[in-house]
Design an enzyme around this catalytic site. Structure first.
Site, PDB file in Angstrom:
ATOM      1  N   GLU A  90       1.232   3.692   2.036  1.00 15.50           N
ATOM      2  CA  GLU A  90       1.884   3.999   3.308  1.00 15.50           C
ATOM      3  C   GLU A  90       3.144   3.148   3.479  1.00 15.50           C
ATOM      4  O   GLU A  90       4.198   3.658   3.870  1.00 15.50           O
ATOM      5  CB  GLU A  90       0.928   3.731   4.487  1.00 15.50           C
ATOM      6  CG  GLU A  90      -0.345   4.580   4.485  1.00 15.50           C
ATOM      7  CD  GLU A  90      -1.502   3.904   3.763  1.00 15.50           C
ATOM      8  OE1 GLU A  90      -1.276   3.210   2.737  1.00 15.50           O
ATOM      9  OE2 GLU A  90      -2.650   4.073   4.225  1.00 15.50           O
ATOM     10  N   HIS A 128       0.853  -1.181   0.000  1.00 14.89           N
ATOM     11  CA  HIS A 128       0.000   0.000   0.000  1.00 14.89           C
ATOM     12  C   HIS A 128       0.897   1.241   0.000  1.00 14.89           C
ATOM     13  O   HIS A 128       2.095   1.163   0.283  1.00 14.89           O
ATOM     14  CB  HIS A 128      -0.892   0.004   1.241  1.00 14.89           C
ATOM     15  CG  HIS A 128      -1.979  -1.031   1.197  1.00 14.89           C
ATOM     16  ND1 HIS A 128      -2.952  -1.130   2.164  1.00 14.89           N
ATOM     17  CD2 HIS A 128      -2.247  -2.008   0.289  1.00 14.89           C
ATOM     18  CE1 HIS A 128      -3.767  -2.128   1.862  1.00 14.89           C
ATOM     19  NE2 HIS A 128      -3.363  -2.672   0.738  1.00 14.89           N
ATOM     20  N   THR A 154     -13.304  -0.915 -35.754  1.00 16.31           N
ATOM     21  CA  THR A 154     -11.903  -0.910 -35.323  1.00 16.31           C
ATOM     22  C   THR A 154     -11.319  -2.316 -35.398  1.00 16.31           C
ATOM     23  O   THR A 154     -10.177  -2.512 -35.825  1.00 16.31           O
ATOM     24  CB  THR A 154     -11.799  -0.383 -33.871  1.00 16.31           C
ATOM     25  OG1 THR A 154     -12.388   0.906 -33.825  1.00 16.31           O
ATOM     26  CG2 THR A 154     -10.352  -0.298 -33.417  1.00 16.31           C
ATOM     27  N   ARG A 159       0.588  -7.451 -23.669  1.00 10.99           N
ATOM     28  CA  ARG A 159       1.921  -8.059 -23.857  1.00 10.99           C
ATOM     29  C   ARG A 159       3.055  -7.129 -23.448  1.00 10.99           C
ATOM     30  O   ARG A 159       4.121  -7.586 -23.036  1.00 10.99           O
ATOM     31  CB  ARG A 159       2.104  -8.519 -25.309  1.00 10.99           C
ATOM     32  CG  ARG A 159       2.017  -7.390 -26.348  1.00 10.99           C
ATOM     33  CD  ARG A 159       1.821  -7.932 -27.766  1.00 10.99           C
ATOM     34  NE  ARG A 159       1.605  -6.855 -28.730  1.00 10.99           N
ATOM     35  CZ  ARG A 159       0.424  -6.249 -28.932  1.00 10.99           C
ATOM     36  NH1 ARG A 159      -0.649  -6.597 -28.230  1.00 10.99           N
ATOM     37  NH2 ARG A 159       0.319  -5.282 -29.824  1.00 10.99           N
ATOM     38  N   CYS A 162      -5.684   1.759   6.021  1.00 16.92           N
ATOM     39  CA  CYS A 162      -6.512   0.577   6.250  1.00 16.92           C
ATOM     40  C   CYS A 162      -6.247   0.030   7.646  1.00 16.92           C
ATOM     41  O   CYS A 162      -5.168   0.205   8.212  1.00 16.92           O
ATOM     42  CB  CYS A 162      -6.248  -0.489   5.186  1.00 16.92           C
ATOM     43  SG  CYS A 162      -4.649  -1.301   5.363  1.00 16.92           S
TER      44      CYS A 162
END
Lengths: 335, 335
Positions: free
Chosen positions: A55, A53, A218, A229, A104
């Site tokens: 932090e 995370h 397209t 990739r 968290c």
């Protein structure tokens, strides 16, 4: 320029945005650490799910900055976390942590950030906004009880906006963004537009999304692979939005293993996915305009003749990024 | 993100760019001050000619940050300079100064920055590039002799690019930039495109340039004033580039006092000016492409139907700025 909480938080915010879309199903979060004298030690963002995370990543960078390089050789978030707890030697005491989102407070794939912040001895925590995740919330209250000085609501609106995809995922509704690549004058045809760096970011996005929506024209004209990739990642499912059902099955996208390809004349399929990217131009913009949460527009530094988009939509820019070659601008619908 | 000299210099650079075009005939310069513990105290840029250079402006902001607010009430660069010399109480000792350009070493309209840096007791000077101005150079050598620790060449290429207009002015050749305002999809017609904040910046640019070049068709259709009323400034001379000589003299630009208006079918006039802005779209882009040094493109956050530019030109982005509403991207010709 005023050097204040907003300044530091904006640096953390911009860093978080460089990973926007790459942290699914976790939120994009940015963190900045100042030492007790106010020197910036680290500006970092939440990495891929299962990795550090913001932090923790900031603590790692700060620790390296303080002279401990051993931690830089650890790549598992649990090991990094444990190393810091065992080796911090009170070096974080007096430090301030700016973080765009409340830390968290639960053990998930990585240990709780609130515990790390408390154990490392941070003196001050400056938060952008509170965690909407019922499972992870409580970090602020726990840290306040442990005596850390806490301020919340710094650049709250911007920090909330940063969380838009995460809030949607938490609510089990799809987050949908439209990727558009333009030359500097708005032209969208004429071969490759953006740099390899930008295309690598798009592949990293494809490695995170679970559905990619693209127009039939397209697919026929570009004969794309639509995998990831350039980052060695997974290929998302594909929804070809088309009124015609028949496509040349030798088009590379059909040969990518482990993906589903749908060919449909409506967009209802999107509802059963959570993280959806739309790639296209004029027709897809028109067809998806009531669905799209955000637009991500790449601008290449070339003026070139060609087709341009004719469409009407008021937007609000929510972040502006750049790499060496291209501008990357994120927009939401204007309120 | 790596927190190093480049990081601090890039903050100084970006700040300098917010004043690009507004410092004529002085160079755009940015400065950042860290205290001896490494905390950022100020990030500032050179102001309008006759006002504070970046170094002085940063010292003022840092001094306010240190708790002396008296200096904030002084508005004359000489008075600010004198106040700092008399009241610094060695508070700048140990501080580091990042500056995009070698500090000036001569008394001009404002006192020499090199003297200020030495007298205030800065410990370290980190420079982007050296001063090409023969009159002002020598700051680095003088400061090195006084014992200040000096590093040069940090983000040198970017710091050199920042100086492009100044180098041209010093060489007595015109610096010419093209201002283009676009909607997010490249459309350029359909009324006001950019925000009042952007238009105020354009007026500030007009208050600095000495010649504004504009196409005859724009003059006929838009009936502009082309002054700098949003900043209460002066109006530049106007070159209307047109094969037709007759214009309705009630068009407001003709009524602005103290300006010359030329109506000519060639652009030779530009050579006799030093700081030239071109405003226009397709035709002006074509007519001026061999002359233009830089392009300044504003992108508004709206997708709108209308006319787009059809033109071919490879550019290189040299800076990316933003205000609340618009993107402001500066480009030079690709090498």
């Amino acid at each position: 320029m005023v050097i204040n909480h907003d300044f530091y938080m904006s640096l953390a915010l911009k860093e978080a945005w460089t990973k926007q879309g790459l942290t699914y199903p976790n939120p994009a979060v940015g963190a900045l650490i100042c030492n007790k004298e106010g020197k910036i030690l680290a500006i970092e963002a939440t990495q891929r799910a299962g990795q550090a995370h913001a932090e923790l990543q900031a603590c790692i960078s700060a620790f390296v900055q303080m002279g401990d390089t051993t931690i830089a050789s650890l790549h598992d978030a649990n090991a990094q976390h444990a190393y810091l707890l065992n080796n911090h030697h009170h070096k974080f005491e007096g430090c301030s942590l700016y973080v765009t989102l409340e830390p968290c407070h639960h053990q998930g794939r990585t240990p709780a950030c609130s515990m790390l912040i408390e154990k490392l001895g941070f003196s001050k925590l400056i938060c952008g906004t509170l965690d909407p995740n019922q499972q992870a919330t409580g970090g602020i209250n726990a840290l306040r009880e442990s005596g850390i000085d806490i301020e919340t609501g710094i650049l709250q609106e911007e920090c909330e906006t940063l969380l838009t995809p995460f809030r949607k995922w938490q609510n089990n509704t799809p987050f949908i963004f439209f990727k558009l690549a333009l030359f500097a004058n708005g032209v969208y045809d004429g071969g490759l537009i953006t740099s390899k760096e930008s295309r690598t970011y798009v592949h990293a996005l494809r490695n995170n999304i679970d559905l990619l929506v693209i127009g039939g024209e397209t697919v026929r004209v570009d004969r794309p692979t639509l995998d990831s990739r350039l980052v060695g990642g997974k290929a998302p499912d594909i929804l070809i939005f088309s009124h015609e059902k028949e496509f040349d099955q030798t088009i590379p996208l059909f040969a990518v293993p482990g993906r589903k390809v749908f060919i449909e004349d409506n967009l209802d399929r999107i509802k059963s996915y959570r993280f959806v990217m739309i790639e296209g131009t004029q027709k897809m913009l028109e067809a998806t305009q009531t669905l799209v949460d955000w637009y991500c527009i790449f601008y290449a530094p070339t003026i070139q003749t060609g087709k341009t988009i004719q469409f009407n939509k008021d937007l609000k820019r929510i972040q502006l990024l750049e790499n060496k070659h291209d501008i990357i601008a994120w927009f939401q619908k204007a309120q």
